[in-house]
Every structure is written in C-alpha cells, then in structure tokens.
Write an enzyme that holds these catalytic residues in place. Sequence first.
Site, short mmCIF file in Angstrom:
data_model
loop_
_atom_site.label_atom_id
_atom_site.label_comp_id
_atom_site.label_asym_id
_atom_site.label_seq_id
_atom_site.Cartn_x
_atom_site.Cartn_y
_atom_site.Cartn_z
N HIS A 164 41.14 36.50 38.52
CA HIS A 164 41.47 36.88 39.89
C HIS A 164 40.26 37.62 40.47
CE1 HIS A 164 46.10 37.09 39.05
NE2 HIS A 164 45.54 35.99 38.55
N GLU A 180 40.07 40.19 42.45
CA GLU A 180 40.22 41.64 42.43
C GLU A 180 39.90 42.21 41.05
OE1 GLU A 180 43.27 39.60 45.03
OE2 GLU A 180 42.73 39.48 42.91
N CYS A 190 47.99 41.71 42.45
CA CYS A 190 49.07 41.57 41.47
C CYS A 190 49.05 42.83 40.59
CB CYS A 190 48.86 40.30 40.64
SG CYS A 190 47.52 40.42 39.43
N CYS A 222 45.74 43.29 38.60
CA CYS A 222 44.61 43.68 39.43
C CYS A 222 44.78 45.11 39.96
CB CYS A 222 44.41 42.69 40.56
SG CYS A 222 43.96 41.04 39.96
#
Length: 164
Positions: A56, A58, A86, A89
């Site tokens: 991801h 992030e 999420c 993250c």
Amino acid sequence: MAIDESDLRFLARAVELAREALDAGDEPFGSVLVGGDGLVLREDRNRVSGGDETLHPEFELARWAARNMVAEERASATVYTSGEHCPMCSAAHAWVGLGRIVYAASAAQTSGWRAARGLPAGPVESLPISVVAPGVPVDGPAPQFEAELRDLFEQLAIRSLRRG
C-alpha cells in the site's frame, strides 16, 4: 484543522496516483508525503497486483520516512492519500511518528463502493484511523473528489468482473 486549498492540491495528486494505480492493474490508491516545509518528499501508488498485499502506498511512505527522516521531520510531515488508511497503514504511520493525515475518501466510502459493485471486502476490518492511531491528527473526507474516486472503484469492479 480544516482542509484548505494547499491540502486540495496535494489530494489531487494523490487521486492522480490512484488513477495511475488502476491503469497499471492495481487498486486505486495513491499517497503523497509532504514535509513540514510544504515540499513533496515522496509519492507512491498501490502496487498489490504483484501478489504482495502489503504494498500500500501509505505503508511504503511510512517505511521510507523511517529510513530517511529524523523524528522531528516525520512529526511535521503530512500524508495526503486518496483513501483513508487501512489499519495496517494507520499503525505504520503512528509507529514511525508521522504527523497529520489528510484523505479524500473515507474507509466507509471506499468499502461501500466496493460492496455496491460486488467486490469482496478486504481480509482486515475497515476501521477509522482514529480508532487504530488515536494520536494522529486526521482530516477528511474531501467531497470534491468523491465522484472521481467512486468512478475509479466502478472501473475496478468492471475490470474485476471481466476477469472473474
């Protein structure tokens, strides 16, 4: 803190990165790390299509910040992201001591768009950043980007249905 014009400019870039991710076969998420001085330090997009579901943007920005910034720089930085972090993250963001998060679409919105188009939910409960990392300042969503992001998730669903 309210979302201002400067924030909207960085969010627009995060949304562009989300579109780039979708165009590359990934889920539509993009993020921009901005230093306390207002300069873009790093940006990334979702890269999970290769099989590593932890890629991801992030999370990658948090890893980069931990390796390349001192604690004071991390604390004054802002992460702009197309979709609310999420839990993975959010935790990474808090553990490395990054500052503010500004997101264009909430986790509730993106989860709803996925569900409405028949896409499966993720393997981890969708929780607000404030639940996972209560000390991190957070602003969002930014309604200016809702239609564009909803469209990206619709395109993701269409692509998924064609493959499935």
